[in-house]
Design a protein around this motif. Sequence first.
Motif, PDB file in Angstrom:
ATOM      1  N   ASN A 177      -7.067 -20.299  21.097  1.00  0.00           N
ATOM      2  CA  ASN A 177      -6.294 -19.086  21.360  1.00  0.00           C
ATOM      3  C   ASN A 177      -5.148 -19.380  22.321  1.00  0.00           C
ATOM      4  O   ASN A 177      -4.005 -18.959  22.102  1.00  0.00           O
ATOM      5  N   PHE A 178      -5.469 -20.095  23.413  1.00  0.00           N
ATOM      6  CA  PHE A 178      -4.443 -20.402  24.407  1.00  0.00           C
ATOM      7  C   PHE A 178      -3.397 -21.359  23.853  1.00  0.00           C
ATOM      8  O   PHE A 178      -2.212 -21.269  24.214  1.00  0.00           O
ATOM      9  N   LEU A 179      -3.788 -22.268  22.970  1.00  0.00           N
ATOM     10  CA  LEU A 179      -2.824 -23.210  22.416  1.00  0.00           C
ATOM     11  C   LEU A 179      -1.740 -22.492  21.616  1.00  0.00           C
ATOM     12  O   LEU A 179      -0.621 -23.008  21.490  1.00  0.00           O
ATOM     13  N   GLY A 180      -2.059 -21.311  21.086  1.00  0.00           N
ATOM     14  CA  GLY A 180      -1.037 -20.524  20.408  1.00  0.00           C
ATOM     15  C   GLY A 180       0.081 -20.097  21.340  1.00  0.00           C
ATOM     16  O   GLY A 180       1.227 -19.909  20.916  1.00  0.00           O
ATOM     17  N   VAL A 181      -0.225 -19.947  22.627  1.00  0.00           N
ATOM     18  CA  VAL A 181       0.788 -19.681  23.648  1.00  0.00           C
ATOM     19  C   VAL A 181       1.419 -20.984  24.129  1.00  0.00           C
ATOM     20  O   VAL A 181       2.645 -21.094  24.261  1.00  0.00           O
ATOM     21  N   PHE A 182       0.574 -21.984  24.383  1.00  0.00           N
ATOM     22  CA  PHE A 182       1.069 -23.251  24.927  1.00  0.00           C
ATOM     23  C   PHE A 182       2.003 -23.960  23.954  1.00  0.00           C
ATOM     24  O   PHE A 182       2.884 -24.719  24.369  1.00  0.00           O
ATOM     25  N   LEU A 183       1.846 -23.725  22.672  1.00  0.00           N
ATOM     26  CA  LEU A 183       2.764 -24.294  21.689  1.00  0.00           C
ATOM     27  C   LEU A 183       4.199 -23.894  22.000  1.00  0.00           C
ATOM     28  O   LEU A 183       5.125 -24.710  21.913  1.00  0.00           O
ATOM     29  N   TYR A 184       4.396 -22.631  22.393  1.00  0.00           N
ATOM     30  CA  TYR A 184       5.738 -22.159  22.729  1.00  0.00           C
ATOM     31  C   TYR A 184       6.166 -22.625  24.107  1.00  0.00           C
ATOM     32  O   TYR A 184       7.359 -22.871  24.338  1.00  0.00           O
ATOM     33  N   ILE A 185       5.224 -22.747  25.044  1.00  0.00           N
ATOM     34  CA  ILE A 185       5.571 -23.262  26.366  1.00  0.00           C
ATOM     35  C   ILE A 185       6.094 -24.688  26.250  1.00  0.00           C
ATOM     36  O   ILE A 185       7.140 -25.039  26.815  1.00  0.00           O
ATOM     37  N   SER A 187       7.318 -26.081  23.650  1.00  0.00           N
ATOM     38  CA  SER A 187       8.503 -26.129  22.782  1.00  0.00           C
ATOM     39  C   SER A 187       9.669 -25.334  23.358  1.00  0.00           C
ATOM     40  O   SER A 187      10.698 -25.182  22.684  1.00  0.00           O
ATOM     41  N   ALA A 188       9.541 -24.845  24.574  1.00  0.00           N
ATOM     42  CA  ALA A 188      10.532 -23.928  25.135  1.00  0.00           C
ATOM     43  C   ALA A 188      11.960 -24.466  25.120  1.00  0.00           C
ATOM     44  O   ALA A 188      12.883 -23.743  24.721  1.00  0.00           O
ATOM     45  N   PRO A 189      12.211 -25.709  25.545  1.00  0.00           N
ATOM     46  CA  PRO A 189      13.606 -26.167  25.538  1.00  0.00           C
ATOM     47  C   PRO A 189      14.264 -26.091  24.162  1.00  0.00           C
ATOM     48  O   PRO A 189      15.382 -25.572  24.032  1.00  0.00           O
ATOM     49  N   ARG A 190      13.566 -26.557  23.142  1.00  0.00           N
ATOM     50  CA  ARG A 190      14.171 -26.535  21.807  1.00  0.00           C
ATOM     51  C   ARG A 190      14.235 -25.119  21.246  1.00  0.00           C
ATOM     52  O   ARG A 190      15.230 -24.716  20.646  1.00  0.00           O
ATOM     53  N   PHE A 191      13.166 -24.342  21.446  1.00  0.00           N
ATOM     54  CA  PHE A 191      13.128 -22.983  20.930  1.00  0.00           C
ATOM     55  C   PHE A 191      14.241 -22.130  21.532  1.00  0.00           C
ATOM     56  O   PHE A 191      14.937 -21.392  20.822  1.00  0.00           O
ATOM     57  N   LEU A 192      14.439 -22.244  22.837  1.00  0.00           N
ATOM     58  CA  LEU A 192      15.409 -21.396  23.523  1.00  0.00           C
ATOM     59  C   LEU A 192      16.835 -21.920  23.397  1.00  0.00           C
ATOM     60  O   LEU A 192      17.760 -21.155  23.094  1.00  0.00           O
ATOM     61  N   LEU A 193      17.017 -23.202  23.623  1.00  0.00           N
ATOM     62  CA  LEU A 193      18.377 -23.754  23.656  1.00  0.00           C
ATOM     63  C   LEU A 193      18.956 -23.972  22.264  1.00  0.00           C
ATOM     64  O   LEU A 193      20.133 -23.695  22.023  1.00  0.00           O
ATOM     65  N   ALA A 311       1.291 -30.585  23.204  1.00  0.00           N
ATOM     66  CA  ALA A 311       2.595 -31.002  23.726  1.00  0.00           C
ATOM     67  C   ALA A 311       3.070 -32.301  23.104  1.00  0.00           C
ATOM     68  O   ALA A 311       4.265 -32.464  22.823  1.00  0.00           O
ATOM     69  N   GLY A 312       2.156 -33.243  22.868  1.00  0.00           N
ATOM     70  CA  GLY A 312       2.557 -34.554  22.387  1.00  0.00           C
ATOM     71  C   GLY A 312       2.670 -34.690  20.887  1.00  0.00           C
ATOM     72  O   GLY A 312       3.433 -35.532  20.399  1.00  0.00           O
ATOM     73  N   VAL A 313       1.912 -33.864  20.143  1.00  0.00           N
ATOM     74  CA  VAL A 313       1.862 -34.021  18.686  1.00  0.00           C
ATOM     75  C   VAL A 313       2.335 -32.763  17.955  1.00  0.00           C
ATOM     76  O   VAL A 313       3.282 -32.817  17.158  1.00  0.00           O
ATOM     77  N   LEU A 314       1.672 -31.632  18.225  1.00  0.00           N
ATOM     78  CA  LEU A 314       1.977 -30.430  17.450  1.00  0.00           C
ATOM     79  C   LEU A 314       3.384 -29.888  17.717  1.00  0.00           C
ATOM     80  O   LEU A 314       4.107 -29.539  16.774  1.00  0.00           O
ATOM     81  N   ALA A 315       3.751 -29.788  18.984  1.00  0.00           N
ATOM     82  CA  ALA A 315       5.062 -29.215  19.304  1.00  0.00           C
ATOM     83  C   ALA A 315       6.213 -29.985  18.658  1.00  0.00           C
ATOM     84  O   ALA A 315       7.091 -29.372  18.024  1.00  0.00           O
ATOM     85  N   PRO A 316       6.268 -31.313  18.765  1.00  0.00           N
ATOM     86  CA  PRO A 316       7.367 -32.027  18.095  1.00  0.00           C
ATOM     87  C   PRO A 316       7.367 -31.850  16.576  1.00  0.00           C
ATOM     88  O   PRO A 316       8.439 -31.855  15.950  1.00  0.00           O
ATOM     89  N   LEU A 317       6.190 -31.685  15.975  1.00  0.00           N
ATOM     90  CA  LEU A 317       6.123 -31.488  14.528  1.00  0.00           C
ATOM     91  C   LEU A 317       6.562 -30.091  14.105  1.00  0.00           C
ATOM     92  O   LEU A 317       7.167 -29.911  13.032  1.00  0.00           O
TER      93      LEU A 317
END
Length: 358
Positions: A177-185, A187-193, A311-317
């Motif tokens: 459940n928390f990873l659904g939030v942490f995925l965006y945390i 990925s924040a630089p790419r998602f926002l910028l 942070a190391g695998v899912l977010a970059p993918l």
Amino acid sequence: QTLTAYLVPFAAMNLWHGALSDAMGRRRVVIGSLVVLLIASVGAALATSIEALMGFRVIQGAASGVGLVVGRAMVRDVYEGAQAQRVMAQVSALFAIAPAVAPVIGGWLHELFGWRSVFGFLAILSTLLLVWSHLGLPETLPAAQRHPLHLGRLLRSYLETMTDGAFLAAAGAATFNFLGVFLYISSAPRFLLEHLQLRETQFLWLFGPMTAGMMLGAAASGHLAGRLSPMRTLGAGYLLMLGAAAANGLFHALHGAAVPWSVLPIAVYSFGMALSMPTLTLLSLDLHPTRKGLASSCQAFLLTTGNAVTAGVLAPLLNTTPLRLAIGQLSLALVGLGFLGIFLHLSRRPTSRHPATV
């Protein structure tokens, strides 16, 4: 590199903070860790080489996880039933909000005063917490209930906990459940910028609604304690998480990323996650009532490991497009729901020793 130097010992020591507090008492471990954190923060702020900075970051990581681990065990030492859920909601809110707020505070400190100011701020915060704990933190684990640090028994306890299917299912549900939030945390630089075309000083577009959602969700969990059964609370939390993640995916399948529509579903998801987190935490801790510190350590280790993989695998993918991020969030919530289903199945077996409610 310094983040890796911090996270590896942070994850490793999460497995030991609870066992140490089961043996030595909660208060002594908390105060000792704060002393170590203070020394390491001052050292990092004054470091004159990258090697020294890395070394102090390792020490910081080793000491930092004690609040998450021992704090949860202390709640269960003192409180039962609905009151435990209310207090755990407050604790969960603080630890869920921290990863969202920290990048904003750190970014502004770095922008205004340079990188050393971040560690100076941590040193000041550690000092305040140390004084507060020394003056006001009680010992919640009586000496008669402590367990000596006998290596063989300790390893057997870890094995028992980490092979307990119901414990892993409840802790796994909370983690995903928390990873659904942490995925965006993460990925924040790419998602926002890149996707939202915002500036570096506009990270609050994501972290503001996310933090508000977690605060309100935790407050709702505390308010509903004793009024709504734990299972109904979990049902409401998953309904919000899955609905928000599905709406997030549908919007980005039809539209490009845009504020505020790209961040509102994340806020609702965060609300649902924070609503369910205290109940799942208590359900897993209650499976090992004589070693709550060790069980809390195992919870934290699973969560930290999940954060590292995300942070190391899912977010970059997944952060290549907003739609992939939304699908990833929905998938993580569905995995969490699957773990909850496994927990309910195991806890309802006639021969099970596991309770189905808080």
